[in-house]
Design an enzyme around this catalytic site. Structure first.
Site, PDB file in Angstrom:
ATOM      1  CG  ASP A  88      -2.236   0.772   0.960  1.00  0.00           C
ATOM      2  OD1 ASP A  88      -2.146   1.992   0.720  1.00  0.00           O
ATOM      3  OD2 ASP A  88      -3.319   0.166   0.982  1.00  0.00           O
ATOM      4  CG  HIS A 135     -14.859  -0.132  -6.027  1.00  0.00           C
ATOM      5  ND1 HIS A 135     -15.858  -0.527  -5.162  1.00  0.00           N
ATOM      6  CD2 HIS A 135     -13.883   0.388  -5.243  1.00  0.00           C
ATOM      7  CE1 HIS A 135     -15.509  -0.249  -3.924  1.00  0.00           C
ATOM      8  NE2 HIS A 135     -14.323   0.300  -3.947  1.00  0.00           N
TER       9      HIS A 135
HETATM   10  C1  LIG Z   1     -10.693   1.410  -0.754  1.00  0.00           C
HETATM   11  S1  LIG Z   1      -9.163   1.149   0.049  1.00  0.00           S
HETATM   12  C2  LIG Z   1      -9.100  -0.619   0.080  1.00  0.00           C
HETATM   13  C3  LIG Z   1      -8.141  -1.164   1.095  1.00  0.00           C
HETATM   14  C4  LIG Z   1      -8.138  -2.680   1.223  1.00  0.00           C
HETATM   15  N1  LIG Z   1      -7.873  -3.332  -0.030  1.00  0.00           N
HETATM   16  C5  LIG Z   1      -9.441  -3.165   1.797  1.00  0.00           C
HETATM   17  O1  LIG Z   1     -10.376  -3.444   1.041  1.00  0.00           O
HETATM   18  O2  LIG Z   1      -9.566  -3.252   3.019  1.00  0.00           O
HETATM   19  C6  LIG Z   1      -8.030   1.578  -1.214  1.00  0.00           C
HETATM   20  C7  LIG Z   1      -6.585   1.462  -0.808  1.00  0.00           C
HETATM   21  O3  LIG Z   1      -5.791   1.893  -1.937  1.00  0.00           O
HETATM   22  C8  LIG Z   1      -4.621   2.484  -1.433  1.00  0.00           C
HETATM   23  N2  LIG Z   1      -3.982   3.244  -2.519  1.00  0.00           N
HETATM   24  C9  LIG Z   1      -4.444   4.367  -3.129  1.00  0.00           C
HETATM   25  N3  LIG Z   1      -3.581   4.737  -4.106  1.00  0.00           N
HETATM   26  C10 LIG Z   1      -2.572   3.835  -4.119  1.00  0.00           C
HETATM   27  C11 LIG Z   1      -1.383   3.689  -4.905  1.00  0.00           C
HETATM   28  N4  LIG Z   1      -1.094   4.541  -5.879  1.00  0.00           N
HETATM   29  N5  LIG Z   1      -0.560   2.632  -4.649  1.00  0.00           N
HETATM   30  C12 LIG Z   1      -0.854   1.766  -3.665  1.00  0.00           C
HETATM   31  N6  LIG Z   1      -1.974   1.847  -2.887  1.00  0.00           N
HETATM   32  C13 LIG Z   1      -2.810   2.881  -3.114  1.00  0.00           C
HETATM   33  C14 LIG Z   1      -5.151   3.321  -0.281  1.00  0.00           C
HETATM   34  O4  LIG Z   1      -4.140   3.722   0.603  1.00  0.00           O
HETATM   35  C15 LIG Z   1      -6.165   2.357   0.345  1.00  0.00           C
HETATM   36  O5  LIG Z   1      -5.573   1.570   1.337  1.00  0.00           O
END
Ligand SMILES: C[S@@+](CC[C@H](N)C(=O)[O-])C[C@H]1O[C@@H](n2cnc3c(N)ncnc32)[C@H](O)[C@@H]1O
Length: 422
Positions: free
Chosen positions: A218, A256
């Protein structure tokens, strides 16, 4: 309007829509006040005067307002309301399975999700949707705050709020999939949970499948303070640049959040990760919604609501099967298997058939031709060629199952259709 009656009905209907926001506002208020815990600790249904007594509220208009909010939530089925007579003291409220999820000591407590989705930051862009639709700014979120959603999360107290909300959701989804979709994880050696938050889902997976090693990947600020364990490694980075190698890439609630163009970049990075891990049979496991025309009213509403939220806040979307299939094909995958899980989400396995885009094209063409044939020919071919068994996409359900050898058993075929990716 044709008649005064019609005008009056339209007027009444508009009032209902004008206050459509109140159930969630009332829910937020009751959670803030800790009302679900008060009712639970009371041990039996609780009257309004008992609730306001516990909250030390003396102002009668506040008492009345609280009572009306409880009634709004009882009306929508979120609370249960018992009426034993005509006096206020004869009306008592108790919790339902949904409102019990808001108890502080409940292991599946979803309070952080209420604080995130109904809190001040997410509330800000809602009144700006009209302005956003007309302006050139990519999202209503940026119209309100001047920076994209995940950038604000990185820079402010909004980030921990989102992370906590995702973690409690991941606990419920994680426990559901390890129970309902065991076969999906059996035999796997390594998984990278792409944008896996603070590792709740990974923790549940390795607990249930101790031979799997998980990398939780992440943004650096999310994983900075998290401790590795025997089977879990936290890695900070940007999924648009490089994703750590593993047998399988897991994406829960990630695609999504993004436009098709961005998803294709993420999916291609996942493909590189899986292929360079040098494992045969690498795949993606996606957990997200698959919207369907025949969804029941509840699913349709949540699907639409999430679609509005994701498009307005992040430029993302809740996709239909056709939209998912196109995404897989456009990013060089092309074959997938959908397994609905209890609740609103769906698990999609997407198979990596090699790095050669040409083979994807040939396969697509081949199966397109197969799709024109009688279904019995599909089955005969599927039995003969193991590769084809994987190439067919089918929905698991009462009329379609798969035996241990991966052979499709189709019962009641008139309701089902075997087809490839798109
Ligand atoms: C909607 S959350 C989902 C988290 C996890 N997969 C869950 O469902 O519990 C989206 C995740 O994408 C991460 N994120 C956003 N942009 C990112 C990037 N460019 N690279 C890696 N992670 C990213 C955010 O920090 C967040 O933890």
């Amino acid at each position: 309007m044709d008649s005064i009656g019609e005008l009056a009905r339209a007027h009444a209907d508009l009032w209902k829509h004008l206050f459509g926001f109140l159930p969630s506002t009332a829910l937020n208020c009751l959670v803030e006040l800790g009302v679900p815990d008060l009712i639970q600790n009371h041990g039996k249904p609780m009257t309004i005067s008992e609730i306001v007594g516990k909250l030390s509220i003396t102002n009668p208009s506040k008492t009345r307002c609280l009572g009306s909010m409880m009634d709004i939530l009882a009306h929508s089925g979120f609370l249960s309301r018992e009426v034993k007579g005509v006096e206020e003291e004869d009306i008592a409220y108790s919790l339902t399975p949904a409102s019990r999820l808001l108890l502080k000591n409940e292991p599946h407590n979803l309070r952080p999700f209420v604080f995130y989705l109904l809190g001040k930051i997410v509330a800000g862009p809602w009144p700006l949707l009209g302005q956003w639709i007309k302006n050139d700014v990519p999202t209503a979120f940026e119209t309100c705050y001047g920076i994209p959603f995940w950038e604000l999360a990185t820079k402010s107290e909004f980030g921990p709020l989102v992370n906590e909300a995702m973690a409690v959701d991941a606990r419920i989804i994680g426990e559901t999939i390890v129970n309902e979709c065991k076969a999906v994880f059996e035999g796997l050696t390594s998984i990278v949970d792409v944008a896996g938050g603070t590792g709740t889902l990974a923790t549940i997976i390795v607990k249930n499948f101790p031979t799997i090693k998980c990398k939780v990947f992440d943004l650096p600020y999310v994983v900075a303070d998290l401790q590795d364990s025997e089977n879990i490694e936290f890695i900070g980075g940007d999924m648009f640049e490089e994703i750590p190698h593993a047998h399988v890439a897991l994406l829960k609630y990630i695609l999504h959040d993004w436009s098709d163009e961005k998803c294709i970049i993420i999916l291609k990075k996942c493909k590189e990760s899986i292929l360079s891990a040098d494992h045969k049979g690498g795949k993606l496991i996606i957990i997200d919604m698959v919207r369907r025309e025949d969804d029941d009213a509840h699913r349709q509403f949540v699907g639409l609501a999430l679609d509005v939220y994701l498009s307005a806040y992040m430029n993302g979307k809740e996709r239909s099967e056709k939209e998912w299939a196109k995404l897989f094909l456009d990013s060089g995958f092309g074959t997938y298997k959908i397994t609905p899980i209890t609740g609103l989400q769906t698990l999609i396995e997407v198979y990596c058939i090699g790095g050669n885009e040409c083979s994807v094209l040939i396969l697509t063409l081949f199966v397109f031709l197969l799709n024109q044939c009688d279904w019995k020919i599909h089955l005969i071919l599927a039995k003969q060629i193991p590769f084809l068994r994987r190439a067919f996409t089918f929905r698991e359900g009462p009329s379609c199952t798969c035996d241990n050898s991966g052979l499709m058993q189709v019962v009641g075929f008139e309701k089902k259709r075997l087809k490839l990716g798109n």
